[in-house]
Write a protein that holds these residues in place. Structure first.
Motif, PDB file in Angstrom:
ATOM      1  N   PHE A   1       0.851  -1.194   0.000  1.00  0.00           N
ATOM      2  CA  PHE A   1       0.000   0.000   0.000  1.00  0.00           C
ATOM      3  C   PHE A   1       0.880   1.235   0.000  1.00  0.00           C
ATOM      4  CE2 PHE A   1      -2.874   3.028   2.455  1.00  0.00           C
ATOM      5  CZ  PHE A   1      -3.564   3.417   1.310  1.00  0.00           C
ATOM      6  N   GLU A   2       0.749   2.022  -1.067  1.00  0.00           N
ATOM      7  CA  GLU A   2       1.488   3.274  -1.208  1.00  0.00           C
ATOM      8  C   GLU A   2       0.472   4.410  -1.252  1.00  0.00           C
ATOM      9  OE1 GLU A   2       3.392   2.614  -4.922  1.00  0.00           O
ATOM     10  OE2 GLU A   2       4.708   1.023  -4.179  1.00  0.00           O
ATOM     11  N   PRO A   3       0.104   4.965  -0.093  1.00  0.00           N
ATOM     12  CA  PRO A   3      -0.966   5.974  -0.072  1.00  0.00           C
ATOM     13  C   PRO A   3      -0.572   7.229  -0.843  1.00  0.00           C
ATOM     14  CG  PRO A   3       0.145   5.860   2.051  1.00  0.00           C
ATOM     15  CD  PRO A   3       0.652   4.711   1.240  1.00  0.00           C
TER      16      PRO A   3
ATOM     17  N   THR B   1     -11.431   8.081  -7.878  1.00  0.00           N
ATOM     18  CA  THR B   1     -10.929   8.097  -6.515  1.00  0.00           C
ATOM     19  C   THR B   1      -9.426   8.383  -6.482  1.00  0.00           C
ATOM     20  OG1 THR B   1     -10.453   5.727  -6.464  1.00  0.00           O
ATOM     21  CG2 THR B   1     -12.699   6.402  -5.913  1.00  0.00           C
ATOM     22  N   ASP B   2      -8.857   8.375  -5.282  1.00  0.00           N
ATOM     23  CA  ASP B   2      -7.452   8.750  -5.095  1.00  0.00           C
ATOM     24  C   ASP B   2      -6.463   7.673  -5.527  1.00  0.00           C
ATOM     25  OD1 ASP B   2      -7.775  11.340  -3.917  1.00  0.00           O
ATOM     26  OD2 ASP B   2      -8.439  10.367  -2.063  1.00  0.00           O
ATOM     27  N   HIS B   3      -6.877   6.407  -5.480  1.00  0.00           N
ATOM     28  CA  HIS B   3      -5.927   5.314  -5.652  1.00  0.00           C
ATOM     29  C   HIS B   3      -6.283   4.395  -6.819  1.00  0.00           C
ATOM     30  CE1 HIS B   3      -5.409   6.510  -1.383  1.00  0.00           C
ATOM     31  NE2 HIS B   3      -4.132   6.242  -1.631  1.00  0.00           N
ATOM     32  N   MET B   4      -5.380   3.483  -7.125  1.00  0.00           N
ATOM     33  CA  MET B   4      -5.596   2.441  -8.109  1.00  0.00           C
ATOM     34  C   MET B   4      -4.768   1.223  -7.700  1.00  0.00           C
ATOM     35  SD  MET B   4      -3.276   4.046 -11.221  1.00  0.00           S
ATOM     36  CE  MET B   4      -3.726   2.818 -12.425  1.00  0.00           C
TER      37      MET B   4
ATOM     38  N   THR C   1      -1.682   2.061  -5.150  1.00  0.00           N
ATOM     39  CA  THR C   1      -0.881   3.271  -5.220  1.00  0.00           C
ATOM     40  C   THR C   1      -1.741   4.443  -5.661  1.00  0.00           C
ATOM     41  OG1 THR C   1       1.195   4.164  -6.116  1.00  0.00           O
ATOM     42  CG2 THR C   1      -0.197   2.887  -7.624  1.00  0.00           C
ATOM     43  N   ALA C   2      -1.145   5.624  -5.696  1.00  0.00           N
ATOM     44  CA  ALA C   2      -1.885   6.807  -6.134  1.00  0.00           C
ATOM     45  C   ALA C   2      -2.306   6.658  -7.596  1.00  0.00           C
ATOM     46  CB  ALA C   2      -1.025   8.054  -5.957  1.00  0.00           C
ATOM     47  N   ARG C   3      -3.522   7.048  -7.906  1.00  0.00           N
ATOM     48  CA  ARG C   3      -3.987   6.996  -9.294  1.00  0.00           C
ATOM     49  C   ARG C   3      -3.135   7.943 -10.133  1.00  0.00           C
ATOM     50  NH1 ARG C   3      -7.632   9.683 -12.618  1.00  0.00           N
ATOM     51  NH2 ARG C   3      -8.692   8.353 -14.131  1.00  0.00           N
ATOM     52  N   HIS C   4      -2.659   7.445 -11.274  1.00  0.00           N
ATOM     53  CA  HIS C   4      -1.766   8.249 -12.113  1.00  0.00           C
ATOM     54  C   HIS C   4      -1.863   7.778 -13.558  1.00  0.00           C
ATOM     55  CE1 HIS C   4       0.639   4.676 -10.999  1.00  0.00           C
ATOM     56  NE2 HIS C   4       1.147   4.799 -12.211  1.00  0.00           N
ATOM     57  N   PRO C   5      -1.464   8.628 -14.505  1.00  0.00           N
ATOM     58  CA  PRO C   5      -1.482   8.226 -15.918  1.00  0.00           C
ATOM     59  C   PRO C   5      -0.425   7.160 -16.194  1.00  0.00           C
ATOM     60  CG  PRO C   5      -1.405  10.621 -15.678  1.00  0.00           C
ATOM     61  CD  PRO C   5      -1.122  10.041 -14.336  1.00  0.00           C
TER      62      PRO C   5
END
Length: 376
Positions: free
Chosen positions: A15-17, A41-44, A61-65
């Motif tokens: 888990f990487e918040p 949401t914040d994560h993926m 982890t954090a949602r990112h492209p």
């Protein structure tokens, strides 16, 4: 319940918040009216695969492209699959999923059909539960709200050529959603297309892959131009057998109380809701008074499988929202034609306990091709 998400679930996902969560005030504003598929949401969840390591680096982890090479095979050969399921808010602040194990098994079957490595069921379940646990505050508290989860797998790498990839990315994103349909009507209108087909025997119809949906968009646009919400696809061979809608399976409720749905012959996606309805109908005890009380007993309809009531006596097809389990199916009075009076609801009389049909429902149930049935 297999879908319950517990705070102390064991998991193999790191888990990487996120370091930049959406502020609570902004999240509350978004959840007041999330629509469908617009609020994320914040994560993926992410799990990677290659031939040497197998599945590895599983994490929330954090949602990112994504950073992707322009020669990535998913961009050229559409080697990808996906799933869709929802998390619901439980009393006391918990959350639950509806039959996520069934989605995991279907995801694995889709992977095999698309020459992709099947994700182990426990990894699938860990990923969706872990993401719900991380972003549980994103589940809307509105009556029709839920957290829509989109697991998907794409081919990765850098090559051109007709061969399966050896690198893949599996991910899960989450979206806070309300009702799937934009209007507030308790039903949807249907457009029957004879020009376009969704899938053919031997194709990918029973896999949940993007190409099936991309190929259906022109027919869905045709339906929209004619004022209808959904398109009905016929079989690819004879163009006379109803198979499924653009976004869901379909059930027909007949005048005698029987319930039929097109059989799974390789061209229809095996819906989780479809299977749940058939299973429930097979085990429910006989209730001979159900048919006699259809005007007084309105049953809630299950999202993801649209029942079409009163086929054969009325062409006023009133269809429930597939994404709203509070919507009811309404039916026209016998012989009333297109402007049939509305009565009762989603009725499943005793005769409908056997929900499978020996053959697909004939398209002749529709009075004419390209006919749009609308709520009256």
């Amino acid at each position: 319940m297999i879908g319950d998400v517990y705070e102390v679930d064991e998991t193999n996902l790191a888990f990487e918040p996120t370091t930049r969560p959406v502020p609570a005030e902004e999240r509350a504003r978004l959840l007041a009216d999330p629509g469908f598929g617009r609020v994320f949401t914040d994560h993926m969840a992410i799990i990677e695969y290659d031939e040497q390591k197998g599945w590895h680096d599983a994490r929330i982890t954090a949602r990112h492209p994504f950073k992707m090479d322009p020669a990535s095979p998913v961009l050229h050969y559409a080697q990808e699959i996906f799933e869709g399921l929802k998390a619901y808010r439980r009393p006391g602040g918990g959350a639950a999923l509806f039959r996520p194990d069934a989605n995991a098994r279907r995801f694995a079957k889709s992977a095999i059909r698309l020459a992709m490595p099947p994700l182990p069921e426990e990894m699938f379940l860990d990923s969706v539960r872990g993401l719900v646990r991380a972003d549980r505050e994103w589940i809307p508290s509105t009556e029709d709200g839920s957290l829509y989860l989109r697991p998907f797998m794409i081919a990765n790498g850098s090559f051109l050529g007709m061969r399966p990839s050896t690198q893949f990315i599996y991910a899960v994103i989450a979206s806070s959603v309300g009702s799937y349909f934009k209007n507030d009507a308790p039903n949807v209108s249907l457009w029957v297309t004879r020009e376009y087909v969704r899938a053919a025997p031997g194709g990918t119809g029973e896999a949940k892959c993007g190409g099936n949906y991309a190929g259906s968009l022109v027919a869905q646009a045709e339906a929209a131009r004619n004022g209808c919400d959904q398109v009905v696809f016929l079989d690819a061979v004879e163009r006379r057998w109803v198979e499924e809608l653009g976004g869901m399976n379909v059930f027909f409720v007949f005048d005698d109380g029987s319930l039929q749905t097109p059989p799974l012959t390789g061209t229809i996606l095996p819906g989780i809701t479809r299977d749940s309805l058939i299973t429930a109908l097979a085990v429910l005890p006989a209730q001979p008074d159900v048919a006699d009380h259809h005007q007084d007993s309105v049953r809630r309809c299950v999202p993801g499988a649209v029942p079409i009531p009163n086929v054969g006596s009325s062409h006023c097809l009133q269809v429930a929202h597939p994404a709203d389990d509070r919507a009811t199916v309404r039916r026209g009075d016998e012989g009333a034609g297109q402007r049939g009076a509305l009565d009762g609801g989603c009725q499943l009389p005793p005769a409908s306990r056997t929900a499978t049909a020996p053959a697909a429902t004939r398209a002749s149930a529709w009075p004419a091709a390209h006919r749009c049935w609308r709520p009256m």
